[in-house]
Scaffold this active site. Sequence first.
Site, mmCIF file in Angstrom:
data_model
loop_
_atom_site.group_PDB
_atom_site.id
_atom_site.type_symbol
_atom_site.label_atom_id
_atom_site.label_comp_id
_atom_site.label_asym_id
_atom_site.label_seq_id
_atom_site.Cartn_x
_atom_site.Cartn_y
_atom_site.Cartn_z
ATOM 1 N N ASP A 102 141.957 30.027 96.210
ATOM 2 C CA ASP A 102 140.537 30.308 95.987
ATOM 3 C C ASP A 102 139.667 29.989 97.203
ATOM 4 O O ASP A 102 138.468 29.761 97.078
ATOM 5 C CB ASP A 102 140.018 29.537 94.763
ATOM 6 C CG ASP A 102 140.784 29.897 93.494
ATOM 7 O OD1 ASP A 102 141.046 31.103 93.296
ATOM 8 O OD2 ASP A 102 141.126 28.990 92.723
ATOM 9 N N ARG A 103 140.289 29.946 98.384
ATOM 10 C CA ARG A 103 139.587 29.705 99.654
ATOM 11 C C ARG A 103 138.960 28.316 99.727
ATOM 12 O O ARG A 103 138.075 28.073 100.546
ATOM 13 C CB ARG A 103 138.516 30.775 99.918
ATOM 14 C CG ARG A 103 139.060 32.205 100.086
ATOM 15 C CD ARG A 103 140.120 32.270 101.173
ATOM 16 N NE ARG A 103 140.434 33.614 101.602
ATOM 17 C CZ ARG A 103 141.437 34.351 101.087
ATOM 18 N NH1 ARG A 103 142.156 33.863 100.088
ATOM 19 N NH2 ARG A 103 141.697 35.543 101.575
ATOM 20 N N LEU A 104 139.411 27.384 98.887
ATOM 21 C CA LEU A 104 138.922 26.004 98.966
ATOM 22 C C LEU A 104 139.836 25.212 99.905
ATOM 23 O O LEU A 104 140.520 24.268 99.501
ATOM 24 C CB LEU A 104 138.873 25.373 97.570
ATOM 25 C CG LEU A 104 137.847 25.990 96.622
ATOM 26 C CD1 LEU A 104 137.914 25.318 95.253
ATOM 27 C CD2 LEU A 104 136.437 25.870 97.202
#
Length: 222
Positions: free
Chosen positions: A193-195
Site C-alpha cells: 500500500d506504498r507505506l
Amino acid sequence: MRSEYSGEGLSEDDLAPTPLQQVRRWVAEAHARHAERGDVVEPTALSVATVDADGHANVRTVLMRFLDERGPGFVTDLGSAKSREITATGSVAASLTWPAMFRAVRFRGRAVPVGRDEIVAYFATRPWGSRISAWASDQSQPIADRAALVASYERYAALYPDTGSADDVPVPDGWGGWRVECDEVELWAGRRDRLHDRLVYTRVADGDLDTPEAWTVHRRQP
C-alpha cells in the site's frame, strides 16, 4: 502496470547501530539473494549523481568497489564527466537499488579521491581485458565509431600482452576513483500500500560510518 511491494520492511528495532553495519548487512543479503535466486543482478551497481557546470543534474551507474568506514567508493577515469563534475563541486549523491528485494540505500555527501595505493591494489584484481579497456577508452569523450574504439583496445592489447601476471598492465595515470564521505545515509524498504519504511542516518558529529555517536536516526514519510 503496478506491483505490490511485499517487502519485509525495516523497523528501528532492526536497524544496525551504524550506517556501515546496516549497509554491509544489506549488501551481503543482496549477494546471497543473487547466489540463491539470481534475481538481484549486479548487487553493487551504484547510481552516481552529480551536477555539471550549468547546474544540470547528471546520473550514471557504476560498480561500488569499496565500502568501509570511510564510505562507498568507485573507480573511474579521472577525466570523465563524473570526475570533472565532482572536482568542480565536491558534491555527490549515490544509491544502491535492489528491486527484487524492495530495498534501496541512498548516500549523500562529498566526494574525495581514493588513495593511489588502493587504486593500484584494486587495479591488479581486474581481469586483463578490463585493465586494457582502462587504457583504450578516453571515458566520456566523443569517438568516431565502435571500430575506432576496438582499434584502440587492440593497440593497447598489443602493447601490454596478457602474461597472466597482475602487473602486466600498468595503471594509467588518469585512472582513479572517488569515495563518498557521507553526511546522510537513507535505508528504503518497500511495503504494501506504498507505506514504505524510510530510516535515515544523519551526521551530527565528527566520526566515520562506523562511529555510533556520529549519527542520529529519524524516520521519513514515504
